[in-house]
Design an enzyme around this catalytic site. Structure first.
Site, PDB file in Angstrom:
ATOM      1  CG  HIS A  55     -11.735  27.352   8.918  1.00  0.00           C
ATOM      2  ND1 HIS A  55     -11.398  26.584  10.008  1.00  0.00           N
ATOM      3  CD2 HIS A  55     -10.600  27.993   8.548  1.00  0.00           C
ATOM      4  CE1 HIS A  55     -10.113  26.757  10.278  1.00  0.00           C
ATOM      5  NE2 HIS A  55      -9.620  27.612   9.413  1.00  0.00           N
ATOM      6  CD  GLU A  57     -16.660  23.742   9.270  1.00  0.00           C
ATOM      7  OE1 GLU A  57     -16.482  22.523   9.390  1.00  0.00           O
ATOM      8  OE2 GLU A  57     -15.758  24.526   8.892  1.00  0.00           O
ATOM      9  CB  CYS A  82     -11.002  23.590  13.247  1.00  0.00           C
ATOM     10  SG  CYS A  82     -11.727  25.244  13.033  1.00  0.00           S
ATOM     11  CB  CYS A  85     -15.707  25.486  12.552  1.00  0.00           C
ATOM     12  SG  CYS A  85     -14.817  26.493  11.334  1.00  0.00           S
TER      13      CYS A  85
END
Length: 168
Positions: A55, A57, A82, A85
């Protein structure tokens, strides 16, 4: 906004349209990341790709390594982080997290009560502070939400952002 540029780059590379930057206390970008979940694994040791964990992040955190003075850093993201993260943001205790648009299905706010958990008490949360960026980010992410989310997730997205229903 750099996060939206990175999100567009992710789409061009075949991944989800999410980008982020980490900024230090002086306002300098010290790391950036974009979703790389559907891209080949890179050769660089501080990179991650071709993984469910790639992801935006997490890519930025891998690139950054140890975060000096996290209490002075801000993470800006094109989409609400999410749970994974969001957890990482809280565990490193960044000063602030800012996102351009909410993620009513996959966003951490469904499960993390940012203001009620001790790990996050030092992290200021600033959701979608600029309407124009929120609109741009929702238009960018809506097709991905339609494709990737189950029916109830898409319904949650449309309930939050009805103007994007025709974009999918």
């Amino acid at each position: 906004m750099r996060t939206l540029e990175l999100a567009r780059e992710s789409v061009e590379k075949g991944s989800s349209p999410i980008g982020c930057v980490v900024v230090n206390g002086q306002g300098q970008i010290i790391a950036e990341g974009r979703n790389r979940a559907h891209e080949p694994w890179p050769d660089h040791p501080h990179e991650v790709a071709d993984s469910s964990f790639a992801h935006a992040e997490m890519v930025a955190f891998y690139r950054l390594g140890r975060i000096e003075k996290p209490e002075e850093c801000t993470l800006y993201s094109s989409l609400e982080p999410c749970l994974m993260c969001g957890g990482a943001i809280g565990m490193v205790q960044l000063a602030r997290v800012v996102w351009a648009c909410d993620d009513p299905w996959g966003g951490s706010g469904r499960l993390i009560k940012w203001d009620m958990h001790p790990a996050y008490e030092k992290t200021e949360v600033v959701p979608h502070p600029f309407e124009d960026l929120e609109q741009e980010a929702t238009k960018l992410f809506a097709p991905e939400a339609r494709k990737a989310y189950p029916a109830e997730g898409w319904e949650a997205w449309i309930k939050r952002y009805p103007e994007t229903a025709e974009l999918s």
